[in-house]
Write a protein that holds these residues in place. Structure first.
Motif, PDB file in Angstrom:
ATOM      1  N   GLN A 155       0.830  -1.208   0.000  1.00 47.80           N
ATOM      2  CA  GLN A 155       0.000   0.000   0.000  1.00 47.80           C
ATOM      3  C   GLN A 155       0.863   1.255   0.000  1.00 47.80           C
ATOM      4  OE1 GLN A 155      -2.903   0.763  -0.587  1.00 47.80           O
ATOM      5  NE2 GLN A 155      -3.190   2.784   0.274  1.00 47.80           N
ATOM      6  N   ALA A 159       1.024   4.116  -3.078  1.00 47.74           N
ATOM      7  CA  ALA A 159       0.830   5.553  -2.881  1.00 47.74           C
ATOM      8  C   ALA A 159       2.056   6.343  -3.340  1.00 47.74           C
ATOM      9  CB  ALA A 159       0.542   5.845  -1.411  1.00 47.74           C
ATOM     10  N   ALA A 194      -7.801   1.428  -5.878  1.00 49.48           N
ATOM     11  CA  ALA A 194      -6.488   1.974  -6.241  1.00 49.48           C
ATOM     12  C   ALA A 194      -5.982   1.402  -7.564  1.00 49.48           C
ATOM     13  CB  ALA A 194      -5.487   1.676  -5.128  1.00 49.48           C
ATOM     14  N   GLU A 314      -2.950  15.005   1.754  1.00 47.17           N
ATOM     15  CA  GLU A 314      -3.338  13.873   0.895  1.00 47.17           C
ATOM     16  C   GLU A 314      -4.781  14.018   0.421  1.00 47.17           C
ATOM     17  OE1 GLU A 314      -1.673  13.685   3.620  1.00 47.17           O
ATOM     18  OE2 GLU A 314       0.083  12.389   3.334  1.00 47.17           O
ATOM     19  N   ARG A 318      -6.216  14.465  -3.465  1.00 50.29           N
ATOM     20  CA  ARG A 318      -7.249  13.614  -4.050  1.00 50.29           C
ATOM     21  C   ARG A 318      -8.417  14.456  -4.550  1.00 50.29           C
ATOM     22  NH1 ARG A 318      -7.486   8.710  -6.419  1.00 50.29           N
ATOM     23  NH2 ARG A 318      -9.597   8.742  -7.224  1.00 50.29           N
TER      24      ARG A 318
END
Length: 586
Positions: A155, A159, A194, A314, A318
């Motif tokens: 993960q 990212a 994702a 973050e 987004r």
């Protein structure tokens, strides 16, 4: 549990270590109760050595957490703790390596990478990749050893690669989470989201749609309305962004499934998600006032959530990405471009902020090795001095000065190389549109055509461009060209090439594509351009189209011949009524 296990009175090394860990975990807690345990004796190196001999993996995990928790307390949560944690975790990694235990080394490395994320993100990626193979897998039984497991590592890498604009690697790590997780894992839906997102970054819409359908089955099996809504909404965005109306029945079916879910359930989980969905629905139904209200609500809800979020930057990143995609679908390319720029700026700010925390000792490997060598030299010098009283201070000074000179020369060489590289890049780009220049394109095509791959070349010309200039002025004409360029860049792949061939003429090289695929893209571009009717430099509303001549290269390497044939096809398209693609039949 503390009373039942008699931890408070355990005088073994393990007992002392875990009393210190439990006490440290909540030492600075003010709002919630602390763990009711008391430290009776100091924590010594001998205690750690005994645990290391007994269980290297538990030793590595326990000491890593203790280093982290102590620093969080000492620095009161400040990221400046890395000046303490990074050197300590590096020493722990060396200790783990000395045990010969690969899992213990991987555990120390993943904890080090977590702290390096604040100090040197590139080194953090390297540490995570280094540890990945031997990290424990996710388990329902939680322990210190699997606190940072392989799924967490995947993960973090996903990212990091998205922020570095490497979506192919982000997709790989998202899919790794899916493949290594069981069906009841809560992280599964996020991993699917994702992975689909990474495919959208690469304009791999067909694969994204296929994965969305697979993810939907998983979400339905988990019986979670919220997860089902997330995947369905992601699927809707894939259909709208990637197929531009070609999948109308599937769009309507997806909308029906989304509307069947109780929106109150979604709002209770995420108001931003529900408002973003309302924005897309309003855009599809062409309800302008509802659309403006929904977008306004989405922005307000996003700002409200930032106040309590620990991941403020973050969430902002987004949000800008979602707004850019939304305005691109609506056809408001000016706002889409504006939010795309903000998205990229915030990414730069995030990484700049991380690198500001970086200490030279984290990144300057040469200096670190030189210093290590100097200390070793000092040890030898002390031994010699005891024997014959000689001193080598002057030699040490010479070594330091030499190291400084070498460092300065390296920095100067890098600066000159970067300056030349930037100058070369600027010379290859058209100053108005940012597309390749004719010279750069032709040089690139000479190399590409030698590969003997299936490819196509299209020559495009904006229809009635002289009339636009005459009627609205050259400023508006320039805006038409820059907007046209941006639309093309947003649709074609990274392997394709675009250049401003001259005036209002553009040349596109479609790598590894057949004529049918290239024509479909050109038709989509014409459709997207026709929807752009508002221009910032005039109050007048008008739309623009282009004509194009498309040629399947089919092994031809003579550029003059190719361009001449494209030009003839372009004029055939003009004669046949403009706003169309002319090509030789296959």
């Amino acid at each position: 549990m503390i009373e039942n296990l008699n931890i408070q009175d355990d005088i073994s090394s393990e007992g002392i270590i875990f009393r210190h860990i439990l006490a440290t975990a909540t030492a600075n807690e003010t709002l919630e109760p602390r763990v009711p345990i008391f430290v009776k004796s100091p924590l010594l190196d001998s205690h750690w050595e005994e645990l290391k001999a007994l269980n290297p993996e538990l030793f590595s995990a326990a000491k890593a957490y203790y280093i982290y928790a102590r620093a969080v307390n000492d620095f009161d949560g400040s990221p400046l703790r890395i000046n303490s944690t990074v050197p300590a975790l590096r020493r722990l990694k060396l200790e783990a390596l000395d045990t010969g235990n690969r899992v213990a080394t991987a555990i120390a490395s993943i904890w080090l990478s977590m702290e390096l994320t604040l100090a040197s993100p590139i080194q953090a990626i390297n540490e995570i990749e280094y540890s990945l193979l031997y990290l424990p897998t996710r388990s329902s039984t939680l322990s210190l050893e699997n606190a940072l497991d392989r799924a967490t590592a995947h993960q973090w890498l996903r990212a990091a690669y998205i922020e570095l604009s490497v979506p192919s690697r982000a997709y790989f790590h998202a899919m790794s989470i899916i493949e290594e997780s069981n069906k009841n894992d809560q992280a599964l839906t996020l991993a699917y989201f994702a992975a689909i997102d990474a495919l959208m970054f690469q304009s791999e819409y067909s694969r994204a749609l296929e994965l969305a359908n697979k993810a939907l089955t998983t979400a339905q099996n988990r019986n979670s309305e919220h997860e089902k809504f997330i995947i369905l909404f992601q699927k809707l965005k894939v259909l709208l962004q990637g197929f531009r109306g070609a999948q109308e029945s599937e769009i309507n079916s997806t909308l029906d499934q989304l509307n069947s879910i109780d929106i109150d359930v979604i709002e209770s989980k995420s108001k931003e998600l529900s408002y973003l969905f309302q924005s897309y629905v309003a855009a599809l139904q062409n309800r302008q006032s509802v659309l403006e209200t929904a977008i306004s609500n989405y922005k307000r809800s996003l700002n409200d959530s930032l106040q309590s979020s620990e991941f403020k930057l973050e969430r902002m990143i987004r949000g800008e990405l979602e707004l850019s995609r939304l305005y691109d679908f609506i056809g408001d390319y000016e706002k889409a471009y504006k939010h795309s720029k903000t998205y990229n700026r915030l990414l730069v700010e995030k990484n700049t902020e991380q690198f500001k925390l970086s200490n030279s000792s984290f990144t300057d490997g040469i200096a670190k090795d030189i210093e290590l060598a100097r200390y070793r030299q000092k040890e030898l010098t002390v031994l010699r001095s005891e024997k014959d009283g000689l001193s080598t201070d002057k030699e040490a000074m010479k070594t330091t000065i030499f190291a400084l000179i070498i460092t300065i020369l390296i920095i100067l060489a890098l600066w000159l190389w970067i300056s030349k590289r930037q100058s070369d890049l600027l010379a290859e780009r058209d100053s108005l549109t940012g597309a390749l220049t004719r010279r750069a394109m032709l040089n690139s095509l000479k190399k590409a055509l030698k590969g003997n791959k299936a490819s196509c070349i299209a020559l495009l010309d904006v229809d009635n461009f002289k009339k636009i200039n005459d009627k609205y002025g050259h400023v508006v004409g320039d805006e038409v060209l820059t907007t046209f360029t941006q639309i093309i860049k947003n649709r074609i792949r990274k392997s394709d090439k675009l250049c401003r061939y001259g005036g209002e003429e553009f040349l596109i090289y479609f790598s590894d594509s057949d004529q049918k695929s290239a024509k479909r893209i050109l038709d989509e571009l014409n459709f997207a351009l026709s929807r752009q009717k508002h221009w910032s430099n005039t109050k007048e509303m008008f739309s623009v189209s282009f004509s194009s001549g498309l040629l399947d290269v089919n092994g031809e390497t003579n550029l003059d011949t190719i361009i001449k044939m494209c030009d003839e096809l372009l004029y055939r398209a003009k004669r046949e009524g403009r706003a169309r693609v002319a090509s030789f039949p296959i």
